[in-house]
Design an enzyme around this catalytic site. Structure first.
Site, PDB file in Angstrom:
ATOM      1  N   HIS A  33       4.518  -0.179   4.339  1.00  0.00           N
ATOM      2  CA  HIS A  33       3.238  -0.538   4.114  1.00  0.00           C
ATOM      3  C   HIS A  33       3.065  -1.309   2.866  1.00  0.00           C
ATOM      4  O   HIS A  33       3.252  -1.117   1.827  1.00  0.00           O
ATOM      5  CB  HIS A  33       2.249   0.693   4.327  1.00  0.00           C
ATOM      6  CG  HIS A  33       2.334   1.242   5.418  1.00  0.00           C
ATOM      7  ND1 HIS A  33       1.647   1.100   6.517  1.00  0.00           N
ATOM      8  CD2 HIS A  33       3.171   2.432   5.931  1.00  0.00           C
ATOM      9  CE1 HIS A  33       1.776   2.027   7.656  1.00  0.00           C
ATOM     10  NE2 HIS A  33       2.881   2.620   7.123  1.00  0.00           N
ATOM     11  N   ASN A  61      -1.237  -1.897  10.068  1.00  0.00           N
ATOM     12  CA  ASN A  61      -2.762  -1.171   9.833  1.00  0.00           C
ATOM     13  C   ASN A  61      -3.653  -1.679   8.523  1.00  0.00           C
ATOM     14  O   ASN A  61      -3.888  -1.040   7.766  1.00  0.00           O
ATOM     15  CB  ASN A  61      -2.663   0.333   9.764  1.00  0.00           C
ATOM     16  CG  ASN A  61      -1.571   0.838   8.512  1.00  0.00           C
ATOM     17  OD1 ASN A  61      -0.675  -0.031   8.077  1.00  0.00           O
ATOM     18  ND2 ASN A  61      -1.820   2.117   8.049  1.00  0.00           N
ATOM     19  N   LYS A  93       2.839  -1.916  17.491  1.00  0.00           N
ATOM     20  CA  LYS A  93       2.600  -0.620  17.120  1.00  0.00           C
ATOM     21  C   LYS A  93       1.596   0.329  17.751  1.00  0.00           C
ATOM     22  O   LYS A  93       0.250  -0.136  17.816  1.00  0.00           O
ATOM     23  CB  LYS A  93       2.409  -0.567  15.737  1.00  0.00           C
ATOM     24  CG  LYS A  93       2.359   0.844  14.899  1.00  0.00           C
ATOM     25  CD  LYS A  93       3.777   1.443  14.418  1.00  0.00           C
ATOM     26  CE  LYS A  93       3.597   2.914  14.208  1.00  0.00           C
ATOM     27  NZ  LYS A  93       3.624   2.900  12.715  1.00  0.00           N
ATOM     28  N   HIS A 127       3.497   5.936  16.466  1.00  0.00           N
ATOM     29  CA  HIS A 127       3.176   6.793  15.502  1.00  0.00           C
ATOM     30  C   HIS A 127       2.862   8.139  16.506  1.00  0.00           C
ATOM     31  O   HIS A 127       1.793   8.248  17.056  1.00  0.00           O
ATOM     32  CB  HIS A 127       1.934   6.510  14.532  1.00  0.00           C
ATOM     33  CG  HIS A 127       1.571   7.612  13.600  1.00  0.00           C
ATOM     34  ND1 HIS A 127       1.695   7.734  12.449  1.00  0.00           N
ATOM     35  CD2 HIS A 127       1.157   8.954  13.989  1.00  0.00           C
ATOM     36  CE1 HIS A 127       1.252   8.789  11.860  1.00  0.00           C
ATOM     37  NE2 HIS A 127       0.854   9.528  12.625  1.00  0.00           N
ATOM     38  N   ASP A 185       8.535   4.446   5.709  1.00  0.00           N
ATOM     39  CA  ASP A 185       7.078   4.658   5.823  1.00  0.00           C
ATOM     40  C   ASP A 185       6.662   4.750   4.246  1.00  0.00           C
ATOM     41  O   ASP A 185       5.760   5.487   4.001  1.00  0.00           O
ATOM     42  CB  ASP A 185       6.927   5.820   6.404  1.00  0.00           C
ATOM     43  CG  ASP A 185       5.416   6.094   6.687  1.00  0.00           C
ATOM     44  OD1 ASP A 185       4.566   4.932   6.623  1.00  0.00           O
ATOM     45  OD2 ASP A 185       4.807   7.081   7.242  1.00  0.00           O
TER      46      ASP A 185
HETATM   47  C1  NCD Z   1       0.498   5.516   6.366  1.00  0.00           C
HETATM   48  C2  NCD Z   1      -0.547   4.688   5.446  1.00  0.00           C
HETATM   49  O1  NCD Z   1      -1.075   4.988   4.476  1.00  0.00           O
HETATM   50  O2  NCD Z   1      -0.866   3.549   5.823  1.00  0.00           O
HETATM   51  N1  NCD Z   1       0.295   6.925   6.016  1.00  0.00           N
HETATM   52  C3  NCD Z   1       1.269   7.907   6.287  1.00  0.00           C
HETATM   53  O3  NCD Z   1       0.680   8.962   6.096  1.00  0.00           O
HETATM   54  N2  NCD Z   1       2.410   7.674   6.605  1.00  0.00           N
HETATM   55  C4  NCD Z   1       0.139   5.278   7.802  1.00  0.00           C
HETATM   56  C5  NCD Z   1       1.252   5.841   8.797  1.00  0.00           C
HETATM   57  O4  NCD Z   1       2.331   5.306   8.976  1.00  0.00           O
HETATM   58  O5  NCD Z   1       0.987   6.986   9.250  1.00  0.00           O
HETATM   59 ZN    ZN Z   2       3.505   4.056   8.265  1.00  0.00          ZN
END
Ligand code: NCD
Ligand code: ZN
Length: 336
Positions: free
Chosen positions: A15, A41, A99, A136, A244
């Site tokens: 992310h 996201n 996704k 997810h 992640d």
């Molecule tokens: C992720 C995020 O903060 O964008 N958060 C997480 O806890 N992993 C989103 C995700 O991949 O679930």
């Molecule tokens: Zn993630």
């Protein structure tokens, strides 16, 4: 062993956020890596080819500015009502995956489907276009510890109805899901994070809550961690690295409601090296981080290398304005 040279790794789940935060997170996440796969996201989400291209270009400009030689792969979000056209346009714009975030399952997932039938047209289009579905895999209405287990039947529903769709289950967190991935056909793979390999729910909750480790899926038990380690060091092509890494501003990680997401980009390779070393499997690290994922996605891989050395370093409390995993701890390995 005090030094380890491996092919440049790839991280198939990151992310990078947007706005003022994008630059620092991109640099931290892309440096030393050959490929990264960027999650969609954002707000607004990546659901159109225009947004996907604009996001790609913004990230690419940062890499050029910092002379970082990392390939970026993009993802788009599958949301109800998106339509066939938008899916095809995103694929044509170069998206590697679509996704699936169940509605309410994690950060910025309110717009997701509540059931795969909410996006049946989009899934069919993805399958016919030979796209890849990334999931997810958590059931938002289940108790926290059972969310992943309770989503397995939904994955089987998708596997049955879309027999040609290639699927990646993201951030495996339980022994049961490892077994399920092993049992499913070869078109199903799973990513594993560094934090699920290194930590358990006790690191999150015992002796004071460590909000840097609060993420989805929630960290599980030592039994689950052991199963994840076995999968990661096994050399099975179905399991590969996706960190992640999910940064949130330092202040937000210290006040209710704490957002889910573990910022591991600055520590992910150190954590992995420690875990692999503890399990006498340093020789398998390269396969997990640098070979299995590119092979599964069918991405060519270069002949660049990085070297890790065993030299303790203390992780700061704040990195890039975020609250990193392992803050204040001394880790054993670092990248030269
Ligand atoms: C992720 C995020 O903060 O964008 N958060 C997480 O806890 N992993 C989103 C995700 O991949 O679930
Ligand atoms: Zn993630």
């Amino acid at each position: 062993m005090t030094e380890l040279t491996i092919k440049q790794p790839s991280d198939f789940h990151v992310h990078l956020r947007q706005g003022d935060e994008l630059e620092a997170y991109t640099v931290q996440t892309a440096k030393h890596f050959e490929n990264i796969l960027v999650m969609p996201n954002t707000k607004p989400p990546i659901t159109t080819a225009e947004r996907l291209t604009a996001y790609h270009n913004a990230i690419q400009a940062i890499l050029v500015k910092h002379a970082i030689d990392c390939r970026i792969f993009m993802a788009f979000k599958l949301v109800p009502g998106m339509g066939e056209r938008a899916v095809l346009d995103c694929i044509r714009a170069g998206a590697l995956i679509g996704k699936y975030y169940p509605s309410g399952s994690t950060t910025n997932a309110e717009d997701g489907p509540t059931h795969p039938s909410d996006i049946k047209e989009e899934l069919r289009t993805l399958e016919q276009a030979q796209g890849i579905l990334s999931i997810h895999a958590e059931s938002p209405t289940s108790p926290e510890f059972l969310k992943e287990r309770d989503f397995l039947s939904t994955i089987e529903y998708i596997l049955e109805r879309y027999p040609k769709l290639r699927i990646v289950i993201e951030h495996l967190s339980t022994a049961g899901t490892v077994d399920a991935v092993l049992g499913w056909p070869d078109r199903v793979a799973g990513t594993i994070t560094a934090h699920h390999l290194r930590y358990t729910v006790d690191d999150l909750l015992t002796d004071g809550i460590d909000s840097s480790l609060y993420c989805k899926p929630i960290l599980k038990t030592e039994h689950d961690r052991k199963a994840l380690i076995s999968a990661a060091i096994s050399g099975n092509p179905k399991f590969f690295f996706g960190s992640d890494s999910a940064p949130h501003p330092f202040e937000k990680k210290h006040i209710f409601p704490v957002p889910a997401g573990a910022y591991t980009a600055p520590v992910r390779l150190s954590l992995l090296a420690e875990v692999f070393e503890e399990n006498d499997a340093l020789h398998m690290l390269e396969y997990f981080t640098s070979t299995a994922g590119t092979a599964w996605y069918g991405i060519s891989s270069s002949n660049s290398y990085i070297t890790l050395i065993k030299k303790p370093w203390k992780v700061p409390d704040c990195i890039d304005g975020a609250f990193p995993v392992a803050h204040g701890r001394t880790l054993q390995w670092q990248i030269v």
